[in-house]
Write a protein that holds these residues in place. Structure first.
Motif, PDB file in Angstrom:
ATOM      1  N   THR A  46      21.328 -69.689 119.591  1.00  0.00           N
ATOM      2  CA  THR A  46      20.340 -69.768 118.505  1.00  0.00           C
ATOM      3  C   THR A  46      20.871 -69.157 117.207  1.00  0.00           C
ATOM      4  N   GLY A  47      22.204 -68.948 117.134  1.00  0.00           N
ATOM      5  CA  GLY A  47      22.827 -68.497 115.893  1.00  0.00           C
ATOM      6  C   GLY A  47      23.014 -67.009 115.742  1.00  0.00           C
ATOM      7  N   GLY A  48      22.579 -66.233 116.701  1.00  0.00           N
ATOM      8  CA  GLY A  48      22.697 -64.783 116.607  1.00  0.00           C
ATOM      9  C   GLY A  48      24.006 -64.281 117.171  1.00  0.00           C
ATOM     10  N   VAL A  49      25.118 -64.531 116.477  1.00  0.00           N
ATOM     11  CA  VAL A  49      26.444 -64.217 117.002  1.00  0.00           C
ATOM     12  C   VAL A  49      26.634 -62.712 117.167  1.00  0.00           C
ATOM     13  N   GLU A  50      26.364 -61.957 116.120  1.00  0.00           N
ATOM     14  CA  GLU A  50      26.578 -60.514 116.202  1.00  0.00           C
ATOM     15  C   GLU A  50      25.604 -59.861 117.180  1.00  0.00           C
ATOM     16  N   GLU A  51      24.394 -60.394 117.242  1.00  0.00           N
ATOM     17  CA  GLU A  51      23.416 -59.897 118.208  1.00  0.00           C
ATOM     18  C   GLU A  51      23.911 -60.138 119.629  1.00  0.00           C
ATOM     19  N   ALA A  52      24.490 -61.324 119.871  1.00  0.00           N
ATOM     20  CA  ALA A  52      25.030 -61.650 121.191  1.00  0.00           C
ATOM     21  C   ALA A  52      26.184 -60.717 121.539  1.00  0.00           C
ATOM     22  N   CYS A  53      27.034 -60.432 120.545  1.00  0.00           N
ATOM     23  CA  CYS A  53      28.163 -59.522 120.795  1.00  0.00           C
ATOM     24  C   CYS A  53      27.669 -58.139 121.202  1.00  0.00           C
ATOM     25  N   ALA A  54      26.615 -57.675 120.557  1.00  0.00           N
ATOM     26  CA  ALA A  54      26.057 -56.369 120.906  1.00  0.00           C
ATOM     27  C   ALA A  54      25.514 -56.377 122.330  1.00  0.00           C
ATOM     28  N   THR A  55      24.841 -57.451 122.689  1.00  0.00           N
ATOM     29  CA  THR A  55      24.286 -57.573 124.045  1.00  0.00           C
ATOM     30  C   THR A  55      25.402 -57.593 125.080  1.00  0.00           C
ATOM     31  N   TRP A  56      26.435 -58.365 124.821  1.00  0.00           N
ATOM     32  CA  TRP A  56      27.538 -58.487 125.786  1.00  0.00           C
ATOM     33  C   TRP A  56      28.362 -57.202 125.871  1.00  0.00           C
ATOM     34  N   ASN A  57      28.460 -56.473 124.777  1.00  0.00           N
ATOM     35  CA  ASN A  57      29.134 -55.178 124.833  1.00  0.00           C
ATOM     36  C   ASN A  57      28.377 -54.224 125.754  1.00  0.00           C
ATOM     37  N   THR A  58      27.056 -54.293 125.705  1.00  0.00           N
ATOM     38  CA  THR A  58      26.241 -53.472 126.607  1.00  0.00           C
ATOM     39  C   THR A  58      26.476 -53.874 128.060  1.00  0.00           C
ATOM     40  N   ALA A  59      26.593 -55.183 128.290  1.00  0.00           N
ATOM     41  CA  ALA A  59      26.870 -55.664 129.647  1.00  0.00           C
ATOM     42  C   ALA A  59      28.221 -55.141 130.133  1.00  0.00           C
ATOM     43  N   LEU A  60      29.236 -55.175 129.283  1.00  0.00           N
ATOM     44  CA  LEU A  60      30.556 -54.679 129.659  1.00  0.00           C
ATOM     45  C   LEU A  60      30.546 -53.175 129.894  1.00  0.00           C
ATOM     46  N   ASP A  61      29.752 -52.447 129.126  1.00  0.00           N
ATOM     47  CA  ASP A  61      29.615 -51.003 129.360  1.00  0.00           C
ATOM     48  C   ASP A  61      29.182 -50.741 130.800  1.00  0.00           C
ATOM     49  N   THR A  62      28.200 -51.512 131.255  1.00  0.00           N
ATOM     50  CA  THR A  62      27.676 -51.334 132.613  1.00  0.00           C
ATOM     51  C   THR A  62      28.695 -51.779 133.653  1.00  0.00           C
ATOM     52  N   MET A  63      29.358 -52.895 133.409  1.00  0.00           N
ATOM     53  CA  MET A  63      30.313 -53.429 134.378  1.00  0.00           C
ATOM     54  C   MET A  63      31.496 -52.496 134.571  1.00  0.00           C
ATOM     55  N   GLU A  64      31.929 -51.836 133.516  1.00  0.00           N
ATOM     56  CA  GLU A  64      33.084 -50.960 133.605  1.00  0.00           C
ATOM     57  C   GLU A  64      32.787 -49.668 134.357  1.00  0.00           C
ATOM     58  N   GLU A  65      31.515 -49.469 134.710  1.00  0.00           N
ATOM     59  CA  GLU A  65      31.137 -48.305 135.511  1.00  0.00           C
ATOM     60  C   GLU A  65      31.356 -48.541 137.005  1.00  0.00           C
ATOM     61  N   GLY A  66      31.818 -49.742 137.365  1.00  0.00           N
ATOM     62  CA  GLY A  66      32.141 -50.023 138.760  1.00  0.00           C
ATOM     63  C   GLY A  66      31.238 -51.037 139.425  1.00  0.00           C
ATOM     64  N   ILE A  67      31.138 -52.232 138.821  1.00  0.00           N
ATOM     65  CA  ILE A  67      30.369 -53.336 139.395  1.00  0.00           C
ATOM     66  C   ILE A  67      31.357 -54.325 140.008  1.00  0.00           C
ATOM     67  N   TYR A  68      31.136 -54.673 141.276  1.00  0.00           N
ATOM     68  CA  TYR A  68      31.982 -55.637 141.983  1.00  0.00           C
ATOM     69  C   TYR A  68      31.119 -56.840 142.333  1.00  0.00           C
ATOM     70  N   SER A  69      31.128 -57.833 141.454  1.00  0.00           N
ATOM     71  CA  SER A  69      30.203 -58.951 141.598  1.00  0.00           C
ATOM     72  C   SER A  69      30.799 -60.202 140.977  1.00  0.00           C
ATOM     73  N   GLY A  70      30.799 -61.288 141.752  1.00  0.00           N
ATOM     74  CA  GLY A  70      31.264 -62.561 141.226  1.00  0.00           C
ATOM     75  C   GLY A  70      30.384 -63.064 140.102  1.00  0.00           C
ATOM     76  N   ARG A  71      29.072 -62.843 140.227  1.00  0.00           N
ATOM     77  CA  ARG A  71      28.160 -63.281 139.165  1.00  0.00           C
ATOM     78  C   ARG A  71      28.396 -62.490 137.884  1.00  0.00           C
ATOM     79  N   ALA A  72      28.646 -61.185 138.029  1.00  0.00           N
ATOM     80  CA  ALA A  72      28.924 -60.371 136.851  1.00  0.00           C
ATOM     81  C   ALA A  72      30.237 -60.801 136.193  1.00  0.00           C
ATOM     82  N   ARG A  73      31.245 -61.082 137.012  1.00  0.00           N
ATOM     83  CA  ARG A  73      32.509 -61.562 136.448  1.00  0.00           C
ATOM     84  C   ARG A  73      32.300 -62.876 135.707  1.00  0.00           C
ATOM     85  N   ARG A  74      31.410 -63.728 136.246  1.00  0.00           N
ATOM     86  CA  ARG A  74      31.110 -65.005 135.602  1.00  0.00           C
ATOM     87  C   ARG A  74      30.540 -64.792 134.201  1.00  0.00           C
TER      88      ARG A  74
END
Length: 460
Positions: free
Chosen positions: A397-425
C-alpha cells in the motif's frame, strides 16, 4: 539373483500358528475392513512368495502387520517382518485403516532414524491422502478398544504427565519455533507414550484421556513440523492425531486437528481441500461439543477457506460468527487440550488473512496491526509471522519505510533464537518485496536488505 528367504516372516507366522492359507485369509479380512478392495484377493501363494523373499508392494506390508498384530496381541512393524518400506510409510501411512499404534511406531522410527528420516523429509505432501473417512469409520474407531499388549497399569498420573509435557513442548514451540525440540517430543511420543497406549487402564475414562493426550502430542509434532516447513511429516502426524483422537472418542480434538490440516492445505495453495477439511471440522460433535474459543478458531479458518474458494459473503458471515464466539468465551471455561492458546491476536491474524484474500487491503492492515498489538511475549514465533504479513501489506500500500520498520522488529525477535521455517520465509519474502526499491537508494531499504541477507546466510 535369487531372493533371500525372509526368515523374520517365517518366525512370525510360526508364532501366530498360521498356515500360508490362514495368513492370507487374515490379511484379506483386514483389507476388506479397511475398504482396500485391491488387496482382498491375496492367496497362500502370495504369502509363500513373501516368505521366499519377494517384497510386497503398496499397502500390503501394513495390512500384514495389522493382521499379525491382532493375532499376536502386540504391535508388529514392517521392520520386524523383514520389509524395508519407507515408500509405504510415506504413501500409505495416511490411510485411515492403518492401526494408529502401528502408524505411531513406524512414523516415529522414520522420523528419528537418520537414514529413514532422509526419505521422510524428502517425501511430498499428498493431496490424495486428504480424503476423509466415512461416518462408519468414526463410529468404529470410537467403539474399538485395542487389547492391552503390556501388563503395565496406566493411571491418572500418567495422563497428567503426558499433558504437562505436551504443555511444556507447546510453550517452547510458541517461543522458539517448530525447529526447536521436535525430535525430543517425537522420542517421548514413540517411547513412553506408546508404552502407555499398550498398557492396561483402570476404566474407560482414563483410557480415553490417555489416547486424547497422545493425540494432542502427535498434533503438536505435526504443527511443529508444519511450522518448520516439513510438510509431509506434518501431514503424517496430523493424520495420526486424528486417528488417536477418534480412538479416544474425542470429537472436539478431532475437529481441532482437521482445522490444522485445513490450515496447512490453504497455506500450500490447495484451496478446495482446505475447504473440505475446514467444513469437516465444523460438522457434528467436532463443532457442537467445542468450547466458544475453539469454535472461534474453527470458524475463522473456515472463513479463510471460504474466501479462498471465492465464497466471500459466506466468509464475511463466518468471520462475524467467529468474533461472536470468541467474545462469549470466558476464563471460567476450561479448554479441553493443553496446546490451545487461541485469543484476540490469533483471531485478528486469521481475519486479516481472510480479508487479504478478498482484496480488502485496509481491513487486512487493521487486523494485522491489531494482532501485532495484542500478541503476548509468550508467542514470539507467531508474532514474527504476523509482522511478516503486516510488512508485506504495508509495502503493498506504499508504506515502504513503515514496512522496513515492521520487518526490522521481526528480525529483532528472530535473532533472539527462533527456529522456524515460516519465520525464515518471512525474511525470504521480505527480500523479494524489497527488490524493486533497491535502485532507489532508500537508506532504510538498503540497511534492512543487508541485515536480512546476513540473517539468511547465518541460518542456512
Amino acid at each position: 539373483m535369487a531372493s533371500k528367504r525372509n526368515e523374520r516372516l517365517v518366525v512370525l507366522l510360526e508364532e501366530a500358528a498360521w498356515s500360508r492359507a490362514q495368513a492370507a485369509s487374515a490379511f484379506n479380512r483386514v483389507a476388506q475392513e479397511g475398504g482396500l478392495l485391491d488387496y482382498t484377493s491375496i492367496g497362500r501363494s502370495h504369502i509363500s512368495m513373501w516368505v521366499a523373499g519377494t517384497k510386497p508392494s503398496g499397502a500390503a506390508p501394513i495390512i500384514l502387520c495389522q493382521a499379525l498384530s491382532r493375532r499376536l496381541k502386540r504391535v508388529v512393524t514392517p521392520d520386524e517382518l523383514g520389509f524395508t518400506v519407507p515408500d509405504a510409510l510415506a504413501q500409505e501411512a495416511l490411510e485411515w485403516h492403518i492401526d494408529p499404534l502401528i502408524a505411531l511406531t513406524e512414523l516415529g522410527r522414520a522420523d528419528l532414524d537418520t537414514g529413514r528420516r532422509n526419505f521422510l523429509t524428502g517425501a511430498v505432501y499428498s493431496v490424495a491422502a486428504l480424503a476423509l473417512p466415512d461416518e462408519i469409520w468414526w463410529k468404529t474407531m470410537a467403539e474399538e478398544h485395542p487389547a492391552p499388549t503390556k501388563h503395565q497399569r496406566i493411571g491418572r498420573g500418567d495422563v497428567d504427565a503426558v499433558q504437562q509435557l505436551t504443555y511444556a513442548f507447546s510453550r517452547i514451540d510458541q517461543q522458539r519455533g517448530g525447529g526447536h525440540g521436535r525430535k525430543a517430543l517425537v522420542q517421548y511420543l514413540q517411547s513412553d507414550v506408546a508404552v502407555f497406549l499398550h498398557g492396561t487402564f483402570p476404566d474407560g475414562q482414563v483410557r480415553s484421556d490417555m489416547f486424547s493426550a497422545a493425540a494432542e502430542l502427535a498434533y503438536l509434532s505435526g504443527w511443529m513440523a508444519f511450522d518448520n516447513n516439513e510438510q509431509a511429516a506434518a501431514q503424517n502426524y496430523f493424520a495420526l492425531a486424528v486417528k488417536l483422537a477418534a480412538h479416544a472418542g474425542n470429537p472436539p480434538l478431532s475437529g481441532h486437528v482437521l482445522r490444522a490440516m485445513a490450515h496447512q492445505a490453504l497455506d500450500l495453495g490447495f484451496h478446495r481441500k482446505g475447504l473440505e477439511l475446514s467444513t469437516a471440522s465444523m460438522q457434528g460433535q467436532s463443532y457442537a461439543s467445542a468450547t466458544p474459543r475453539e469454535k472461534s478458531l474453527l470458524g475463522v479458518v473456515h472463513a479463510r477457506a471460504l474466501a479462498a474458494s471465492d465464497q466471500r459473503q459466506a466468509a464475511a458471515k463466518a468471520l462475524l460468527k467467529a468474533e461472536d464466539d470468541l467474545a462469549s468465551a470466558s476464563e471460567g471455561i476450561k479448554e479441553p487440550h493443553r496446546t490451545f492458546f487461541f485469543a484476540e491476536a490469533s483471531l485478528a491474524h486469521e481475519t486479516a488473512c481472510t480479508l487479504r484474500i478478498g482484496g480488502d487491503r485496509q481491513g487486512a492492515l487493521r487486523q494485522f496491526r491489531r494482532s501485532a498489538r495484542t500478541r503476548g511475549d509468550a508467542f514470539r514465533r507467531t508474532h514474527v509471522v504476523t509482522l511478516g504479513h503486516l510488512g508485506a501489506m504495508q509495502i503493498a500500500t506504499g508504506g515502504v519505510e513503515e514496512a522496513c520498520a515492521t520487518w526490522n522488529t521481526a528480525l529483532d525477535t528472530m535473532e533472539e533464537g527462533i527456529y522456524s521455517g515460516r519465520a525464515r520465509r518471512v525474511v525470504v519474502d521480505m527480500r523479494k518485496l524489497l527488490s524493486p526499491y533497491r535502485r532507489r537508494k532508500v537508506s532504510a531499504v538498503a540497511e534492512l536488505d543487508a541485515r536480512a541477507a546476513a540473517y539468511l546466510t547465518n541460518v542456512d
